[in-house]
Motif scaffolding. Structure first.
Motif, mmCIF file in Angstrom:
data_model
loop_
_atom_site.group_PDB
_atom_site.id
_atom_site.type_symbol
_atom_site.label_atom_id
_atom_site.label_comp_id
_atom_site.label_asym_id
_atom_site.label_seq_id
_atom_site.Cartn_x
_atom_site.Cartn_y
_atom_site.Cartn_z
ATOM 1 N N ASN A 75 -107.534 39.427 7.827
ATOM 2 C CA ASN A 75 -106.456 38.943 8.703
ATOM 3 C C ASN A 75 -107.025 38.146 9.870
ATOM 4 O O ASN A 75 -106.518 37.079 10.227
ATOM 5 C CB ASN A 75 -105.639 40.118 9.239
ATOM 6 C CG ASN A 75 -104.783 40.770 8.172
ATOM 7 O OD1 ASN A 75 -104.578 40.212 7.092
ATOM 8 N ND2 ASN A 75 -104.284 41.960 8.464
ATOM 9 N N LYS A 76 -108.079 38.668 10.485
ATOM 10 C CA LYS A 76 -108.702 37.969 11.614
ATOM 11 C C LYS A 76 -109.220 36.601 11.180
ATOM 12 O O LYS A 76 -109.048 35.594 11.879
ATOM 13 C CB LYS A 76 -109.845 38.812 12.178
ATOM 14 C CG LYS A 76 -110.524 38.183 13.385
ATOM 15 C CD LYS A 76 -111.621 39.090 13.939
ATOM 16 C CE LYS A 76 -112.298 38.450 15.153
ATOM 17 N NZ LYS A 76 -113.373 39.325 15.704
ATOM 18 N N PHE A 77 -109.844 36.545 10.015
ATOM 19 C CA PHE A 77 -110.347 35.278 9.488
ATOM 20 C C PHE A 77 -109.192 34.292 9.281
ATOM 21 O O PHE A 77 -109.281 33.126 9.673
ATOM 22 C CB PHE A 77 -111.077 35.538 8.169
ATOM 23 C CG PHE A 77 -111.464 34.294 7.420
ATOM 24 C CD1 PHE A 77 -112.511 33.494 7.863
ATOM 25 C CD2 PHE A 77 -110.778 33.923 6.269
ATOM 26 C CE1 PHE A 77 -112.866 32.341 7.160
ATOM 27 C CE2 PHE A 77 -111.127 32.782 5.571
ATOM 28 C CZ PHE A 77 -112.170 31.985 6.020
ATOM 29 N N VAL A 78 -108.100 34.777 8.689
ATOM 30 C CA VAL A 78 -106.950 33.910 8.425
ATOM 31 C C VAL A 78 -106.348 33.388 9.725
ATOM 32 O O VAL A 78 -106.022 32.205 9.850
ATOM 33 C CB VAL A 78 -105.883 34.670 7.608
ATOM 34 C CG1 VAL A 78 -104.573 33.888 7.557
ATOM 35 C CG2 VAL A 78 -106.390 34.939 6.199
ATOM 36 N N PHE A 79 -106.224 34.261 10.730
ATOM 37 C CA PHE A 79 -105.551 33.885 11.970
ATOM 38 C C PHE A 79 -106.396 32.973 12.856
ATOM 39 O O PHE A 79 -105.856 32.154 13.599
ATOM 40 C CB PHE A 79 -105.168 35.128 12.768
ATOM 41 C CG PHE A 79 -104.163 36.021 12.092
ATOM 42 C CD1 PHE A 79 -103.201 35.499 11.238
ATOM 43 C CD2 PHE A 79 -104.180 37.384 12.300
ATOM 44 C CE1 PHE A 79 -102.286 36.311 10.604
ATOM 45 C CE2 PHE A 79 -103.257 38.213 11.679
ATOM 46 C CZ PHE A 79 -102.309 37.678 10.832
ATOM 47 N N PHE A 80 -107.704 33.122 12.805
ATOM 48 C CA PHE A 80 -108.552 32.438 13.786
ATOM 49 C C PHE A 80 -109.458 31.354 13.210
ATOM 50 O O PHE A 80 -110.030 30.575 13.974
ATOM 51 C CB PHE A 80 -109.410 33.465 14.537
ATOM 52 C CG PHE A 80 -108.628 34.344 15.469
ATOM 53 C CD1 PHE A 80 -108.312 33.918 16.755
ATOM 54 C CD2 PHE A 80 -108.184 35.592 15.066
ATOM 55 C CE1 PHE A 80 -107.591 34.716 17.622
ATOM 56 C CE2 PHE A 80 -107.451 36.403 15.925
ATOM 57 C CZ PHE A 80 -107.151 35.967 17.198
ATOM 58 N N SER A 81 -109.598 31.273 11.908
ATOM 59 C CA SER A 81 -110.520 30.280 11.339
ATOM 60 C C SER A 81 -109.990 28.860 11.528
ATOM 61 O O SER A 81 -108.847 28.554 11.166
ATOM 62 C CB SER A 81 -110.738 30.550 9.847
ATOM 63 O OG SER A 81 -111.515 29.511 9.277
ATOM 64 N N GLY A 82 -110.843 28.001 12.053
ATOM 65 C CA GLY A 82 -110.477 26.597 12.196
ATOM 66 C C GLY A 82 -110.506 25.842 10.888
ATOM 67 O O GLY A 82 -110.054 24.691 10.816
ATOM 68 N N ALA A 112 -98.854 41.495 4.913
ATOM 69 C CA ALA A 112 -98.840 42.424 6.039
ATOM 70 C C ALA A 112 -98.948 43.877 5.598
ATOM 71 O O ALA A 112 -99.528 44.715 6.290
ATOM 72 C CB ALA A 112 -97.560 42.229 6.852
ATOM 73 N N SER A 113 -98.396 44.202 4.433
ATOM 74 C CA SER A 113 -98.319 45.604 4.018
ATOM 75 C C SER A 113 -99.687 46.238 3.811
ATOM 76 O O SER A 113 -99.825 47.459 3.922
ATOM 77 C CB SER A 113 -97.520 45.706 2.714
ATOM 78 O OG SER A 113 -98.175 45.007 1.666
ATOM 79 N N VAL A 114 -100.692 45.428 3.513
ATOM 80 C CA VAL A 114 -102.002 45.996 3.176
ATOM 81 C C VAL A 114 -102.570 46.799 4.337
ATOM 82 O O VAL A 114 -103.042 47.929 4.158
ATOM 83 C CB VAL A 114 -102.979 44.886 2.745
ATOM 84 C CG1 VAL A 114 -104.364 45.482 2.464
ATOM 85 C CG2 VAL A 114 -102.453 44.159 1.513
ATOM 86 N N GLY A 147 -97.710 38.095 13.102
ATOM 87 C CA GLY A 147 -98.857 37.240 12.851
ATOM 88 C C GLY A 147 -99.959 37.523 13.853
ATOM 89 O O GLY A 147 -100.128 38.649 14.320
ATOM 90 N N GLY A 148 -100.723 36.492 14.190
ATOM 91 C CA GLY A 148 -101.809 36.667 15.141
ATOM 92 C C GLY A 148 -102.503 35.349 15.426
ATOM 93 O O GLY A 148 -102.244 34.329 14.791
ATOM 94 N N GLY A 149 -103.402 35.377 16.407
ATOM 95 C CA GLY A 149 -104.178 34.186 16.739
ATOM 96 C C GLY A 149 -103.342 33.095 17.364
ATOM 97 O O GLY A 149 -102.251 33.347 17.915
ATOM 98 N N PRO A 150 -103.789 31.850 17.282
ATOM 99 C CA PRO A 150 -103.083 30.730 17.918
ATOM 100 C C PRO A 150 -101.670 30.517 17.380
ATOM 101 O O PRO A 150 -100.850 29.889 18.029
ATOM 102 C CB PRO A 150 -103.976 29.514 17.593
ATOM 103 C CG PRO A 150 -105.319 30.084 17.294
ATOM 104 C CD PRO A 150 -105.066 31.416 16.666
ATOM 105 N N ARG A 151 -101.402 31.052 16.192
ATOM 106 C CA ARG A 151 -100.079 30.866 15.592
ATOM 107 C C ARG A 151 -99.238 32.143 15.639
ATOM 108 O O ARG A 151 -98.282 32.278 14.892
ATOM 109 C CB ARG A 151 -100.215 30.387 14.143
ATOM 110 C CG ARG A 151 -100.702 28.942 14.043
ATOM 111 C CD ARG A 151 -100.728 28.473 12.602
ATOM 112 N NE ARG A 151 -101.155 27.093 12.480
ATOM 113 C CZ ARG A 151 -100.338 26.047 12.489
ATOM 114 N NH1 ARG A 151 -99.045 26.232 12.637
ATOM 115 N NH2 ARG A 151 -100.804 24.822 12.356
ATOM 116 N N ILE A 152 -99.573 33.086 16.515
ATOM 117 C CA ILE A 152 -98.735 34.268 16.669
ATOM 118 C C ILE A 152 -97.323 33.827 17.036
ATOM 119 O O ILE A 152 -97.120 32.798 17.686
ATOM 120 C CB ILE A 152 -99.325 35.219 17.740
ATOM 121 C CG1 ILE A 152 -98.642 36.591 17.678
ATOM 122 C CG2 ILE A 152 -99.203 34.615 19.134
ATOM 123 C CD1 ILE A 152 -99.349 37.652 18.508
ATOM 124 N N CYS A 153 -96.348 34.585 16.589
ATOM 125 C CA CYS A 153 -94.944 34.180 16.736
ATOM 126 C C CYS A 153 -94.612 33.796 18.175
ATOM 127 O O CYS A 153 -94.699 34.616 19.089
ATOM 128 C CB CYS A 153 -94.033 35.318 16.286
ATOM 129 S SG CYS A 153 -92.278 34.978 16.496
#
Length: 482
Positions: free
Chosen positions: A92-99, A384-386, A422-428
């Motif tokens: 999740n962290k990789f998905v939310f923050f990877s450029g 999200a369920s995971v 969600g998370g990171g720069p695209r958090i809701c």
């Protein structure tokens, strides 16, 4: 989807996609290997299997079966594109923050909502649009909207709940949140235009995750037509609002359209939004602002019907707030800050039934995760369920326990584990708006009514968002005073 359509799709797309998918499965020299798994049949891949599982309330099991079989990283094909499924907090962290990853929606969603929405843009364009939306949703602005939201809630409960022996919760919540968001986004008062827009959006949602085949008999075609109709309405509102701003009959705080136009036309403004961008992002805001909140509140009602202790604690919280106010006195921003337990109930509801099952990203370049290659152009899918249902993260995850969120939001769980927003720069960007809408509605609901579920079978399906059986019909009892 019937067999004839599947055969037609396969025949049309097989030659091209077979070439692309076969080429894509070959690891590039000197790079990590592709994840385990199969891409399945061209075009179809695993899309129908996932959609069937969602509609059968088995999507969490479907994802977990893949994790059990292939591990936390695997490849598959969803909605016509090669995809890597990533699971777990680190993923999740990789998905939310990877450029190296950009937000990616199914092609059906892109076509329906437009190409210039915040869901599609990256880099400077995404930052510009997000900044414009955040201007409308900042606390100083939200304080101004509490009274408008409460006015819509009071009228809705008076007209559609009070005096009824039974009601069906989901469609009523959808209409309430639609009315709230259309008033705040567009300044649309009750009437024919708002009703027509509501009808269009019911059809828009039907095709969001459909196979993007634009033929007369498909759900996707119906959604495209509804989207075009809604966009014409919003474009007309945009032009009318622009004229009102120029005449001094509206201000930046009037509604979202006025805010976006004011940002665009302020002297020296660096945020310039075209009409297409305003319409596309208004479409997204309308869906995000009414559909997810209505689902949350519906499932709160569903849970509270069978959890008298939690309901009693909520009623006590709201009665305490009400007794310090005059009869009929409006809620304030400070009142909302006192509704801490109610918001913990909302967060726990979101953990167990996240409105958004998962989301997609697109690899902008070859990138590695956990020793596996994600080729440029491939989709990345997370669910999200995971993490929400991982016993190593949330003890006894099937149990409803609002105390998990007693310490600010998801502080009791590792980062990127509670991901309902969600998370990171695209958090809701509308998270705080959703909180206000939910708290105001639940304040009046639990103080005015008691209810029981009509259906003994307490299940729900996803299509693609969760919907309880039969829309959650309940037996309703009006409290004597409120």
């Amino acid at each position: 989807m019937d067999l004839s359509l599947l055969l037609a799709l396969t025949a049309i797309a097989f030659p091209v996609l077979l070439h692309l998918l076969t080429r894509a499965t070959k690891p590039r020299p000197g790079t990590a290997k592709l994840p385990p798994g199969s891409l399945g049949l061209p075009v179809i891949g695993q899309s129908l299997g996932l959609l069937r599982a969602m509609r059968a309330n088995a999507a969490e099991r479907w994802v977990q079966d893949r994790v059990d079989r292939y591990g936390p990283v695997s490849k598959l094909s969803l909605f016509g594109a090669p995809t890597v499924l990533l699971t777990g907090p680190a993923a999740n962290k990789f998905v939310f923050f990877s450029g190296a990853l950009a937000l990616q929606q199914p092609r059906s969603t892109q076509r329906i909502l437009g190409e210039r929405s915040i869901l599609e843009l990256t880099g400077a364009d995404h930052k510009r649009i997000r900044g414009a939306l955040a201007e409308f949703l900042k606390p100083d602005m939200l304080r101004l909207y509490v009274g408008k939201i409460e006015g819509e809630v009071r009228r809705h409960l008076d007209e559609s709940w009070a005096g009824r022996a039974t009601v069906t919760v989901m469609p009523l919540m959808k209409r309430l949140t639609f009315d709230i968001i259309s008033l705040l986004l567009f300044g649309l008062e009750r009437g024919a235009v708002r009703d027509a827009l509501a009808g269009d959006f019911n059809h828009v949602m039907d095709g969001m995750w459909a196979v993007p085949v634009d033929l007369p008999f498909t759900v996707f075609r119906q959604s495209l037509k509804a989207s075009a109709s809604a966009r014409r309405v919003i474009a007309g509102i945009t032009r009318e609002t622009k004229a009102k701003l120029e005449r001094g009959e509206a201000s930046r705080s009037s509604n979202l359209i006025a805010c976006l136009l004011s940002l665009t036309h302020d002297a020296g403004a660096t945020t310039h939004l075209s009409e297409e961008e305003i319409v596309d992002n208004s479409m997204v805001a309308l869906i995000a602002g009414h559909d997810t909140s209505s689902i949350l509140m519906t499932f709160m009602v569903r849970h509270l019907a069978n959890d008298p202790d939690t309901l009693a604690a909520m009623v006590q919280e709201h009665d305490e707030i009400a007794k310090n106010k005059g009869d009929g006195e409006a809620l304030t921003w400070d009142d909302l800050a006192k509704m801490k337990f109610t918001w913990r109930v909302a967060l726990e509801t979101l953990r167990l039934v996240p409105p958004i099952f998962g989301s997609f990203r697109r690899a902008l370049e070859d990138v590695e995760f956990a020793g596996y290659l994600i080729p440029k152009g491939w989709q990345v899918f997370w669910a999200a369920s995971v993490t929400h249902m991982d016993a190593a993260i949330f003890h006894d995850p099937a149990k409803f326990d609002p105390s998990r969120f007693k310490d600010q939001s998801s502080a009791t769980a590792p980062p990127c584990s509670f991901v309902a927003f969600g998370g990171g720069p695209r958090i809701c960007v509308g998270m705080e708006f959703a909180r206000i809408e939910t708290l105001v509605t639940m304040h009046h609901l639990v103080r005015r009514f008691r209810w029981k579920l009509c259906c003994k079978e307490d299940t729900f399906a996803r299509d693609p968002m969760p919907s309880p059986l039969h829309g959650l019909p309940i037996q309703l009892e009006n409290k004597s005073s409120h």
